[in-house]
Design an enzyme around this catalytic site. Structure first.
Site, mmCIF file in Angstrom:
data_model
loop_
_atom_site.group_PDB
_atom_site.id
_atom_site.type_symbol
_atom_site.label_atom_id
_atom_site.label_comp_id
_atom_site.label_asym_id
_atom_site.label_seq_id
_atom_site.Cartn_x
_atom_site.Cartn_y
_atom_site.Cartn_z
ATOM 1 C CB VAL A 171 32.533 35.876 40.687
ATOM 2 C CG1 VAL A 171 33.060 34.752 39.801
ATOM 3 C CG2 VAL A 171 31.228 35.477 41.331
ATOM 4 C CB VAL A 172 36.346 32.332 42.404
ATOM 5 C CG1 VAL A 172 36.847 31.233 43.333
ATOM 6 C CG2 VAL A 172 35.704 31.727 41.158
ATOM 7 N N PRO A 175 29.346 40.419 30.496
ATOM 8 C CG PRO A 175 31.326 39.693 29.496
ATOM 9 C CD PRO A 175 30.811 40.472 30.665
ATOM 10 N NE ARG A 233 33.631 43.351 31.273
ATOM 11 C CZ ARG A 233 33.389 42.617 32.362
ATOM 12 N NH1 ARG A 233 32.494 42.997 33.244
ATOM 13 N NH2 ARG A 233 34.022 41.479 32.561
ATOM 14 N NE ARG A 237 31.992 36.154 33.386
ATOM 15 C CZ ARG A 237 30.899 36.826 33.013
ATOM 16 N NH1 ARG A 237 29.852 36.183 32.534
ATOM 17 N NH2 ARG A 237 30.854 38.151 33.129
ATOM 18 C CE1 TYR A 281 42.629 42.631 31.442
ATOM 19 C CE2 TYR A 281 40.586 41.655 30.675
ATOM 20 C CZ TYR A 281 41.855 41.516 31.206
ATOM 21 O OH TYR A 281 42.339 40.251 31.490
ATOM 22 C CG ASP A 282 36.707 44.102 27.197
ATOM 23 O OD1 ASP A 282 37.288 43.825 28.247
ATOM 24 O OD2 ASP A 282 35.481 43.970 27.051
HETATM 25 P P1 NAD Z 1 47.115 39.885 38.542
HETATM 26 O O1 NAD Z 1 46.545 41.247 38.676
HETATM 27 O O2 NAD Z 1 47.205 39.027 39.752
HETATM 28 O O3 NAD Z 1 48.562 39.951 37.883
HETATM 29 C C1 NAD Z 1 48.962 40.925 36.977
HETATM 30 C C2 NAD Z 1 50.363 41.363 37.354
HETATM 31 O O4 NAD Z 1 50.815 42.370 36.424
HETATM 32 C C3 NAD Z 1 50.429 41.997 38.748
HETATM 33 O O5 NAD Z 1 51.478 41.416 39.480
HETATM 34 C C4 NAD Z 1 50.681 43.469 38.467
HETATM 35 O O6 NAD Z 1 51.375 44.125 39.501
HETATM 36 C C5 NAD Z 1 51.453 43.406 37.164
HETATM 37 N N1 NAD Z 1 51.380 44.644 36.382
HETATM 38 C C6 NAD Z 1 50.274 45.371 36.081
HETATM 39 N N2 NAD Z 1 50.615 46.429 35.328
HETATM 40 C C7 NAD Z 1 51.965 46.359 35.130
HETATM 41 C C8 NAD Z 1 52.903 47.167 34.455
HETATM 42 N N3 NAD Z 1 52.528 48.278 33.795
HETATM 43 N N4 NAD Z 1 54.210 46.805 34.477
HETATM 44 C C9 NAD Z 1 54.610 45.691 35.142
HETATM 45 N N5 NAD Z 1 53.761 44.893 35.811
HETATM 46 C C10 NAD Z 1 52.458 45.225 35.806
HETATM 47 O O7 NAD Z 1 46.267 39.149 37.397
HETATM 48 P P2 NAD Z 1 46.332 37.638 36.879
HETATM 49 O O8 NAD Z 1 45.012 37.037 37.106
HETATM 50 O O9 NAD Z 1 47.549 36.964 37.378
HETATM 51 O O10 NAD Z 1 46.465 37.895 35.301
HETATM 52 C C11 NAD Z 1 47.704 37.757 34.616
HETATM 53 C C12 NAD Z 1 47.469 37.960 33.138
HETATM 54 O O11 NAD Z 1 46.529 36.996 32.643
HETATM 55 C C13 NAD Z 1 46.910 39.331 32.785
HETATM 56 O O12 NAD Z 1 47.515 39.801 31.612
HETATM 57 C C14 NAD Z 1 45.449 39.069 32.539
HETATM 58 O O13 NAD Z 1 44.895 39.985 31.624
HETATM 59 C C15 NAD Z 1 45.472 37.653 31.978
HETATM 60 N N6 NAD Z 1 44.190 36.962 32.219
HETATM 61 C C16 NAD Z 1 43.878 36.495 33.459
HETATM 62 C C17 NAD Z 1 42.656 35.878 33.669
HETATM 63 C C18 NAD Z 1 42.255 35.312 35.010
HETATM 64 O O14 NAD Z 1 41.145 34.792 35.132
HETATM 65 N N7 NAD Z 1 43.091 35.343 36.017
HETATM 66 C C19 NAD Z 1 41.741 35.749 32.604
HETATM 67 C C20 NAD Z 1 42.098 36.283 31.364
HETATM 68 C C21 NAD Z 1 43.333 36.864 31.179
HETATM 69 N N1 UDP Z 2 29.945 38.691 40.148
HETATM 70 C C1 UDP Z 2 28.970 38.566 41.134
HETATM 71 N N2 UDP Z 2 29.301 38.873 42.418
HETATM 72 C C2 UDP Z 2 30.540 39.281 42.780
HETATM 73 C C3 UDP Z 2 31.542 39.402 41.768
HETATM 74 C C4 UDP Z 2 31.195 39.111 40.467
HETATM 75 O O1 UDP Z 2 27.830 38.183 40.854
HETATM 76 O O2 UDP Z 2 30.759 39.531 43.974
HETATM 77 C C5 UDP Z 2 29.604 38.317 38.759
HETATM 78 C C6 UDP Z 2 29.972 39.349 37.704
HETATM 79 O O3 UDP Z 2 28.924 40.286 37.531
HETATM 80 C C7 UDP Z 2 30.171 38.467 36.488
HETATM 81 C C8 UDP Z 2 30.738 37.176 37.053
HETATM 82 O O4 UDP Z 2 30.374 37.171 38.435
HETATM 83 O O5 UDP Z 2 28.947 38.194 35.868
HETATM 84 C C9 UDP Z 2 32.242 37.055 36.921
HETATM 85 O O6 UDP Z 2 32.837 38.239 37.421
HETATM 86 P P1 UDP Z 2 34.407 38.414 37.562
HETATM 87 O O7 UDP Z 2 34.629 39.828 37.993
HETATM 88 O O8 UDP Z 2 34.976 37.338 38.394
HETATM 89 O O9 UDP Z 2 34.988 38.168 36.105
HETATM 90 P P2 UDP Z 2 34.563 38.631 34.635
HETATM 91 O O10 UDP Z 2 33.321 39.455 34.674
HETATM 92 O O11 UDP Z 2 35.729 39.406 34.150
HETATM 93 O O12 UDP Z 2 34.340 37.343 33.923
#
Ligand code: NAD
Ligand code: UDP
Ligand code: UDP
Length: 339
Positions: free
Chosen positions: A193-194, A280, A148, A217, A151-152
């Site tokens: 997960v959702v 986590p 991870r 979560r 990303y992190d």
């Molecule tokens: P998503 O994957 O649907 O959207 C990300 C978008 O970024 C995509 O359209 C992808 O094509 C584009 N992208 C990726 N790499 C790129 C690059 N190098 N140049 C240009 N575009 C690029 O994800 P999301 O859920 O919409 O997330 C959007 C943002 O929010 C992300 O930065 C993500 O880290 C952050 N975020 C989302 C969540 C969540 O639960 N959805 C939680 C925490 C943080």
């Molecule tokens: N998870 C699960 N079944 C699935 C997908 C995810 O039990 O089919 C769990 C996963 O291990 C995590 C939580 O659901 O504990 C949330 O996962 P998700 O990938 O949605 O987001 P994140 O781990 O980044 O919070």
């Protein structure tokens, strides 16, 4: 409408063809702004923005934020980055580059334009936390070398860059730490997960619970999240964040599975799969800061938000069943060809 015209801004949304970005764009256009959407369509899809094709205040540019970008805008929302574990682990080097090089380029752009820039950071900066719920002053517990980490650590480094541009160049920054968000336009095969649980229930397949399902979560509905981001961008000059944006109602993954099965009856049951490395154990935002500084509070409960989310997946499930099978940690990475 002169009022709208006077307050109209030209706004750049990177990652605008993704799940959150496309909802943000809808909201900004509805408020009367012009929007430039920049996306390389790695995980995003044109389908998310196709309803804007003929919109006079909308423009799409296919571009990778790892490369410099020259546009003239008044505000920048930097959302570009794959967000689901399956997607960001698919090409981890590219994930770190997107977070870090992407942040440098967008900060360089904001520096030249002297404009506000908002970073979509994440609760993942807290890693597998020992402090619960997570407050912004908690520094986190992140494995720097695990699956991870791309990303992190990429997102942590982006936060560092945002604060260094702020201190060194006086840039007006806003950093949002987004917690798990769900809603219509999530990609059905992104492994989150959702979306996994809903698609599995709709297709009569077993629900895949990783580990024993006791990990927690806190799920935020997308409309609430977007209000939070817009409120943060509009917040007082000196307020930089980082600020948690998420819903503090906490559920175990087993409770989520029960809710989904309650809404989409299925006899397929549950299968257990191994818990992914560094998953986590608990996650819940402390949102006192957002309440105080942004007067923001989520309004949609998980029970309410699951309904339109399920409708979204029902709507796309019928014609393309074969494409929709969710990715799981037991299988290979795959998702539909959506461009
Ligand atoms: P998503 O994957 O649907 O959207 C990300 C978008 O970024 C995509 O359209 C992808 O094509 C584009 N992208 C990726 N790499 C790129 C690059 N190098 N140049 C240009 N575009 C690029 O994800 P999301 O859920 O919409 O997330 C959007 C943002 O929010 C992300 O930065 C993500 O880290 C952050 N975020 C989302 C969540 C969540 O639960 N959805 C939680 C925490 C943080
Ligand atoms: N998870 C699960 N079944 C699935 C997908 C995810 O039990 O089919 C769990 C996963 O291990 C995590 C939580 O659901 O504990 C949330 O996962 P998700 O990938 O949605 O987001 P994140 O781990 O980044 O919070
Ligand atoms: N940059 C960009 N668009 C701009 C201005 C800068 O993409 O309008 C990029 C530029 O390529 C540079 C990065 O942003 O690599 C950081 O810019 P900064 O001015 O901070 O650094 P420098 O150019 O001095 O290395």
């Amino acid at each position: 409408m002169p009022h709208l015209y006077e307050s109209r801004k030209r706004i750049l949304v990177t990652g605008g063809a993704g799940f959150l970005g496309s909802h943000l764009i809808d909201r900004l256009l509805a408020a009367g702004h012009e929007v430039i959407c920049v996306d390389n369509l790695f995980t995003g899809t044109k389908r998310n923005i196709e309803h804007l094709h003929d919109h006079p205040r909308f423009e799409f540019t296919r571009h990778d934020v790892c490369f410099p970008l020259y546009v003239e805008v008044d505000e920048i929302y930097n959302l570009a980055c794959p967000a689901s574990p399956i997607h960001y682990q698919h090409d981890p080097v590219q994930t770190t580059k997107t977070s870090v090089h992407g942040a440098i380029n967008m900060l360089g752009l904001a520096k030249r334009l002297r404009c506000r820039i908002l970073q979509a950071s994440t609760s993942e900066v807290y890693g597998d936390p020992e402090v619960h719920p997570q407050r912004e002053d908690y520094w986190g517990r992140v494995n720097p070398i695990g699956p991870r980490s791309c990303y992190d650590e990429g997102k942590r480094c982006a936060e560092t860059l945002f604060f260094d541009y702020h201190r060194q160049h006086g840039l007006p920054i806003k950093v949002a730490r987004i917690f798990n968000t769900y809603g219509p336009r999530m990609h059905p095969a992104d492994g989150r997960v959702v979306s996994n649980f809903i698609v599995q229930a709709l297709q009569g397949e077993p629900i895949t619970i990783y580990g024993d399902g006791s990990q927690t979560r806190s799920f935020c509905y997308v409309d609430d999240l977007i209000e939070g981001l817009i409120g943060l961008m509009a917040s007082a000059d000196g307020f930089t964040g980082p600020v948690n944006i998420g819903n503090p109602d906490e559920f175990t993954i087993k409770e989520l599975a029960d809710k989904v099965v309650g809404l989409i009856p299925t006899n397929a049951g549950i299968v257990r799969k191994p818990l992914p490395q560094d998953d986590p154990r608990h996650r819940r935002p402390d949102i006192s800061l957002a309440r105080e500084k942004l007067e923001w509070n989520p309004t949609v409960s998980l029970d309410e938000g699951l309904i339109p989310t399920i409708e979204h997946f029902r709507g796309i499930a019928a014609p393309q069943r074969g494409d929709l099978r969710p990715s799981t940690n037991g299988g290979s990475t795959r998702w539909a060809n959506r461009h």
